[in-house]
Design a protein around this motif. Structure first.
Motif, PDB file in Angstrom:
ATOM      1  N   ASP A   1     -24.047  29.815  -9.029  1.00  0.00           N
ATOM      2  CA  ASP A   1     -23.860  29.366  -7.646  1.00  0.00           C
ATOM      3  C   ASP A   1     -22.584  28.545  -7.596  1.00  0.00           C
ATOM      4  OD1 ASP A   1     -23.882  28.296  -5.115  1.00  0.00           O
ATOM      5  OD2 ASP A   1     -25.971  27.655  -5.179  1.00  0.00           O
ATOM      6  N   ALA A   2     -21.589  29.051  -6.894  1.00  0.00           N
ATOM      7  CA  ALA A   2     -20.295  28.368  -6.871  1.00  0.00           C
ATOM      8  C   ALA A   2     -20.400  26.956  -6.307  1.00  0.00           C
ATOM      9  CB  ALA A   2     -19.294  29.179  -6.049  1.00  0.00           C
ATOM     10  N   GLY A   3     -21.433  26.688  -5.524  1.00  0.00           N
ATOM     11  CA  GLY A   3     -21.570  25.352  -4.952  1.00  0.00           C
ATOM     12  C   GLY A   3     -21.811  24.271  -5.980  1.00  0.00           C
ATOM     13  N   ALA A   4     -22.189  24.659  -7.194  1.00  0.00           N
ATOM     14  CA  ALA A   4     -22.454  23.668  -8.237  1.00  0.00           C
ATOM     15  C   ALA A   4     -21.175  23.018  -8.746  1.00  0.00           C
ATOM     16  CB  ALA A   4     -23.208  24.317  -9.393  1.00  0.00           C
ATOM     17  N   TRP A   5     -20.020  23.479  -8.296  1.00  0.00           N
ATOM     18  CA  TRP A   5     -18.758  22.878  -8.775  1.00  0.00           C
ATOM     19  C   TRP A   5     -18.662  21.398  -8.397  1.00  0.00           C
ATOM     20  CZ3 TRP A   5     -14.842  20.637  -5.881  1.00  0.00           C
ATOM     21  CH2 TRP A   5     -14.934  20.777  -4.481  1.00  0.00           C
ATOM     22  N   LYS A   6     -19.379  20.997  -7.367  1.00  0.00           N
ATOM     23  CA  LYS A   6     -19.289  19.608  -6.893  1.00  0.00           C
ATOM     24  C   LYS A   6     -20.170  18.645  -7.693  1.00  0.00           C
ATOM     25  CE  LYS A   6     -20.402  21.055  -2.772  1.00  0.00           C
ATOM     26  NZ  LYS A   6     -20.724  21.102  -1.324  1.00  0.00           N
ATOM     27  N   GLY A   7     -20.875  19.132  -8.727  1.00  0.00           N
ATOM     28  CA  GLY A   7     -21.814  18.293  -9.464  1.00  0.00           C
ATOM     29  C   GLY A   7     -21.212  17.060 -10.111  1.00  0.00           C
ATOM     30  N   PRO A   8     -20.223  17.162 -10.980  1.00  0.00           N
ATOM     31  CA  PRO A   8     -19.641  15.970 -11.618  1.00  0.00           C
ATOM     32  C   PRO A   8     -18.979  15.067 -10.584  1.00  0.00           C
ATOM     33  CG  PRO A   8     -19.051  17.973 -12.804  1.00  0.00           C
ATOM     34  CD  PRO A   8     -19.642  18.414 -11.512  1.00  0.00           C
ATOM     35  N   CYS A   9     -18.799  13.801 -10.960  1.00  0.00           N
ATOM     36  CA  CYS A   9     -18.180  12.871 -10.016  1.00  0.00           C
ATOM     37  C   CYS A   9     -16.703  13.169  -9.798  1.00  0.00           C
ATOM     38  CB  CYS A   9     -18.390  11.424 -10.489  1.00  0.00           C
ATOM     39  SG  CYS A   9     -17.647  11.067 -12.094  1.00  0.00           S
ATOM     40  N   ASP A  10     -16.012  13.752 -10.791  1.00  0.00           N
ATOM     41  CA  ASP A  10     -14.598  14.127 -10.659  1.00  0.00           C
ATOM     42  C   ASP A  10     -14.441  15.591 -11.067  1.00  0.00           C
ATOM     43  OD1 ASP A  10     -11.866  14.291 -10.457  1.00  0.00           O
ATOM     44  OD2 ASP A  10     -11.473  13.163 -12.310  1.00  0.00           O
ATOM     45  N   PRO A  11     -14.868  16.531 -10.230  1.00  0.00           N
ATOM     46  CA  PRO A  11     -14.856  17.940 -10.643  1.00  0.00           C
ATOM     47  C   PRO A  11     -13.454  18.469 -10.940  1.00  0.00           C
ATOM     48  CG  PRO A  11     -15.383  17.736  -8.304  1.00  0.00           C
ATOM     49  CD  PRO A  11     -15.429  16.359  -8.878  1.00  0.00           C
ATOM     50  N   VAL A  12     -12.434  18.028 -10.178  1.00  0.00           N
ATOM     51  CA  VAL A  12     -11.074  18.528 -10.431  1.00  0.00           C
ATOM     52  C   VAL A  12     -10.590  18.083 -11.804  1.00  0.00           C
ATOM     53  CG1 VAL A  12      -8.669  18.452  -9.680  1.00  0.00           C
ATOM     54  CG2 VAL A  12     -10.502  18.639  -7.980  1.00  0.00           C
ATOM     55  N   GLY A  13     -10.793  16.762 -12.119  1.00  0.00           N
ATOM     56  CA  GLY A  13     -10.352  16.268 -13.416  1.00  0.00           C
ATOM     57  C   GLY A  13     -11.089  16.950 -14.556  1.00  0.00           C
ATOM     58  N   VAL A  14     -12.415  17.170 -14.391  1.00  0.00           N
ATOM     59  CA  VAL A  14     -13.195  17.820 -15.456  1.00  0.00           C
ATOM     60  C   VAL A  14     -12.732  19.261 -15.652  1.00  0.00           C
ATOM     61  CG1 VAL A  14     -15.502  18.534 -16.149  1.00  0.00           C
ATOM     62  CG2 VAL A  14     -15.174  16.316 -15.056  1.00  0.00           C
ATOM     63  N   PHE A  15     -12.503  19.945 -14.543  1.00  0.00           N
ATOM     64  CA  PHE A  15     -12.081  21.349 -14.652  1.00  0.00           C
ATOM     65  C   PHE A  15     -10.695  21.439 -15.294  1.00  0.00           C
ATOM     66  CE2 PHE A  15     -10.412  25.312 -12.496  1.00  0.00           C
ATOM     67  CZ  PHE A  15     -11.105  26.189 -13.312  1.00  0.00           C
TER      68      PHE A  15
END
Length: 828
Positions: A533-547
């Motif tokens: 589910d692509a919506g799970a990308w928002k899970g971490p507090c800093d998704p951009v930095g983690v990705f």
């Protein structure tokens, strides 16, 4: 043509050969064939009669009389002329043979070999020709029967004239007293019989009145105009038609090809008939090609029942029939498999895999199997849905279909997606072991879940799916766990628990908000959740930095379990416009992630171009993606109308952008009411010049012609893309004297395409026609004339010539422009 003779009659009380031409070898059976076919019934009138038939490589034509001088009754005298078969079938008029047969029961004066010249003229048509042709063109048993022997010869001559060589080779005719005496080979096609014996022929085709309507085949046999189209069709498809019984097939094929609706079923029938009457692939190539092309075209509107109609057509008489079978394979591979076609579909699958009786032709069978194989690999879902319907209806054939399509993991995924809510136990009993053997555990899971109660389905799934796999179990149960399961997964790193935890994160991505995302299992759970589910990308507090950290590890070669970016490529994280090592990343990732990331980043780049930020340079890989985006056109159209300089800046960064796309945007700019700023126009001109965009330059020139002076700075910069006439006329660039004379040559050739002497132009201007060249094209003659004129080698003067031309074409602006130019004696 060399013709031999033979005389048959009474010899020692029997019917035997009495005399023959020198060197003639007479087969023994010829005597029997030239005797009466049976004992003549008392009182019947039959003498004389003519007969004809092929015998080996020769053709025999004979006339037979009652022999009143014989020692016993029933004896006959037969005079036969024997011609080379290969030569005679090419002769249209048999009268030259009938004329040399004896006219009375007396022996001919001599039995020498004859050297006869065939008659070239077509014979006069017998009044009975049409009636005979109508009967011969019908299907029927036995010969066509004519009552009476008088005039039989004329009918034979008329009919022979309209036959073709293949029919003539087997054409036989004679007297007959009844159906019982028609026993020889080849059997006579046409017989005459005494009128008193007509009752013996009840149920046979009797030659009586001419029918009111004639079939096309009958018209062909009788020489009618309507038959010519059938004769042409016969030649087109290479049909030999050596027997009259084949004529209905020829006519039926013609009617379906020319007169019936152009349906695939009719075309299949045509092919079946053509295959029967023209089995040699080297015959009728063009006609057969038309049938095959028509069939290939009709596949566009075919349905599954049409496919079944092909099952027994081998196309052995057609060249390149493999195109048809390839098309059938492609058609099935691309088919939608609608439920309304299931009856035909299931029959086709059965016939292709395990026909019970009447097996189809091997090519059809192989094509259907190949088509099913390809359909199973299609990324679309129709085959998968049809597979489930087939499994439910024909569980006995599921194994055969499975072995035919050789399922792949992609097909498994489509089957999982399209599984019905309920399946019969019989269907699953066959399919579940196949899925397990193939390690298609998800397919196994959805199948057992659709057929059994949940408890039984789970037991079957656990037995089939080896640890540590659990996706099938998750599908069967369809349940999740609380946040503690995520913590357990992080601590235990058990694959099954990780999968369950992933499903929980999919349902509630905030479960990762307080998780240390540097933990390897956390990466795995997040990646798997996003894939689901692509919506799970928002899970971490800093998704951009983690990705971005994940991407950096990929570039640095750090391998982590479960670390994939496919799922992320379908999320907002896919826009890598701010990722510093973006250019190094593209070669390191595979599709579909690469394409998704590329698309998202391209759209992000375009969105930034719409702002006031500087246009960022982009790498070639990203440029390809940018050019695929429709939003690029939208932006260029908007900027072309409001900020052309910005549009040019963007295009400068996109060297692969095609002229058509930019020209489309420029049309929007041309429709605006404002004026193009000079610096924008010059930037536009440099772009056109550097890219060599001639069509766009011509569009700007059209704008100048209608009064748009603001495009002139652009045209001056890219003037090299325009013709020298336009550069000269519109004052965009000075042109040379040579270019001016070339312009005159071009205009003169347009106005007087036949040359300088057209309409007396040259002499009207004061020149002499003798000075002109009169060979070559009009353009060549003008070039030669103007060259001499320019060098002063002939009259008239160029100014006189232009004045006369202007008299002829007073409204021609180009002529007036040339007349005024200093090069041609003007003042400008």
């Amino acid at each position: 043509m060399k013709i031999s003779q033979a005389l048959f009659g009474e010899v020692r009380g029997g019917h035997q050969l009495k005399a023959a031409s020198e060197g003639l070898s007479v087969p023994a059976e010829l005597s029997a064939r030239l005797d009466l076919p049976d004992t003549a019934p008392p009182g019947t009138d039959w003498s004389p009669f003519v007969s004809g038939f092929p015998s080996g490589d020769r053709y025999v034509v004979a006339r037979t009389f009652r022999d009143a001088a014989a020692s016993r009754s029933g004896m006959v005298v037969s005079h036969a002329l024997i011609a080379p078969l290969d030569e005679l079938v090419g002769v249209s008029n048999l009268s030259f043979l009938f004329e040399r047969l004896i006219a009375s029961p007396d022996a001919p004066p001599n039995m020498d070999n004859l050297d006869l010249e065939p008659v070239e003229d077509m014979p006069t048509a017998s009044p009975e020709l049409q009636a005979a042709a109508a009967l011969l063109a019908e299907r029927g048993e036995g010969p066509v029967v004519r009552l009476g022997h008088d005039g039989f010869e004329d009918l034979i001559v008329s009919l022979w004239a309209n036959l073709w060589s293949e029919l003539r080779r087997g054409f036989a005719f004679r007297l007959s007293f009844g159906p019982g005496d028609v026993v020889e080979t080849p059997a006579p096609v046409l017989v005459c019989t005494p009128p008193s014996l007509s009752a013996r022929w009840r149920g046979h085709r009797l030659l009586e009145a001419t029918p009111e309507t004639m079939s096309i085949a009958a018209s062909m046999l009788s020489g009618g105009r309507e038959g010519e189209v059938l004769r042409a069709f016969k030649a087109d498809i290479g049909a030999k038609v050596s027997e009259f019984a084949e004529l209905p097939y020829l006519e039926q094929a013609y009617r379906m090809a020319k007169l019936e609706p152009e349906t695939l079923l009719n075309t299949v029938r045509i092919a079946r008939l053509v295959e029967r009457i023209s089995p040699d692939p080297s015959d009728g190539r063009d006609g057969k090609r038309k049938v095959l092309d028509r069939l290939l075209l009709q596949f566009e509107s075919a349905d599954m029942s049409d496919v079944l109609s092909l099952r027994n057509v081998s196309f052995v008489g057609f060249l390149r029939s493999e195109q048809l079978w390839s098309r059938l394979t492609r058609w099935i591979a691309d088919h939608e498999f609608e439920p309304t076609e299931d009856v035909s579909l299931f029959r086709a699958i059965e016939d292709a895999l395990a026909p019970r009786s009447d097996p189809p032709v091997p090519d059809w069978q192989a094509s259907v199997r190949s088509g099913l194989f390809e359909a199973a690999r299609s990324a679309r879902a129709p085959f998968a849905r049809a597979f489930w319907r087939f499994a439910e209806a024909r569980p006995d054939l599921v194994l055969a279909l499975w072995e035919c399509i050789l399922p792949t993991a992609d097909l498994e995924a489509r089957l999982v997606e399209t599984v019905p809510s309920k399946l019969s136990v019989d269907a699953v009993r066959t399919l579940a072991p196949l899925a397990s053997d193939k390690r298609f555990y998800r397919l196994h899971a959805v199948a057992v879940a659709a057929a059994y109660e949940p408890a039984m389905a789970v037991r079957l799934q656990v037995a089939a799916e080896p640890a540590p796999r659990s996706e099938g179990i998750r599908l069967v149960l369809g349940r999740g766990s609380p946040s503690e399961v995520v913590s357990c997964a992080l601590s235990l790193a058990d694959d099954r628990v990780v999968e369950i935890a992933t499903s929980l994160v999919v349902a509630d991505p905030t479960l990762l908000a307080d998780v240390d995302m540097t933990h390897p299992v956390a990466w795995e759970i997040w990646s798997a959740a996003v894939r689901s589910d692509a919506g799970a990308w928002k899970g971490p507090c800093d998704p951009v930095g983690v990705f971005h950290a994940m991407l950096t590890e990929i570039l640095d070669g750090v391998a982590r379990s479960g670390q994939t970016i496919d799922g992320f490529s379908r999320t907002p994280l896919a826009d890598l416009a701010t990722f510093p090592r973006r250019a190094d990343l593209w070669p390191r990732i595979n599709e579909p992630a690469r394409g998704n990331l590329m698309t998202a980043t391209a759209r992000g780049w375009i969105e930034r171009c719409a702002t006031k930020d500087p246009v960022l340079p982009i790498e070639p890989d990203l440029q390809v993606a940018v050019l695929r985006e429709r939003s690029l056109e939208d932006l260029l159209r908007k900027l072309a109308a409001s900020n052309l300089g910005r549009a040019v800046e963007i295009v400068d960064e996109l060297p692969s952008l095609g002229e058509n796309r930019f020209l489309d945007a420029l049309h929007v700019a041309g429709a605006r009411s404002g004026v193009m700023a000079p610096h924008d126009a010059e930037a536009l001109g440099r772009l056109l010049r550097d890219r060599g965009w001639r069509r766009t330059a011509e569009e700007l020139l059209r704008s100048l012609r209608i009064g748009r002076q603001d495009v002139r700075p652009a045209l001056r910069v890219c003037a090299s893309l325009l013709g020298y006439w336009d550069r000269w006329y519109w004052g965009l660039k000075e042109i040379t004297a040579d270019e001016k004379w070339n312009s005159l040559e071009e205009l003169a050739a347009d106005l007087y395409p036949w040359g300088p002497d057209q309409d007396g132009l040259w002499e009207r201007a004061g020149g002499r026609g003798a000075d002109l060249e009169h060979t070559g094209s009009g353009r060549h003659q003008w070039r030669a004339a103007l060259s001499r004129l320019r060098r002063g080698q002939s009259a008239p003067s160029v100014r006189s010539l232009l004045r006369i031309m202007l008299d002829d074409y007073a409204s021609n602006e180009r002529l007036r422009f040339l007349v005024d130019d200093r090069e041609f004696g003007g003042h400008r």
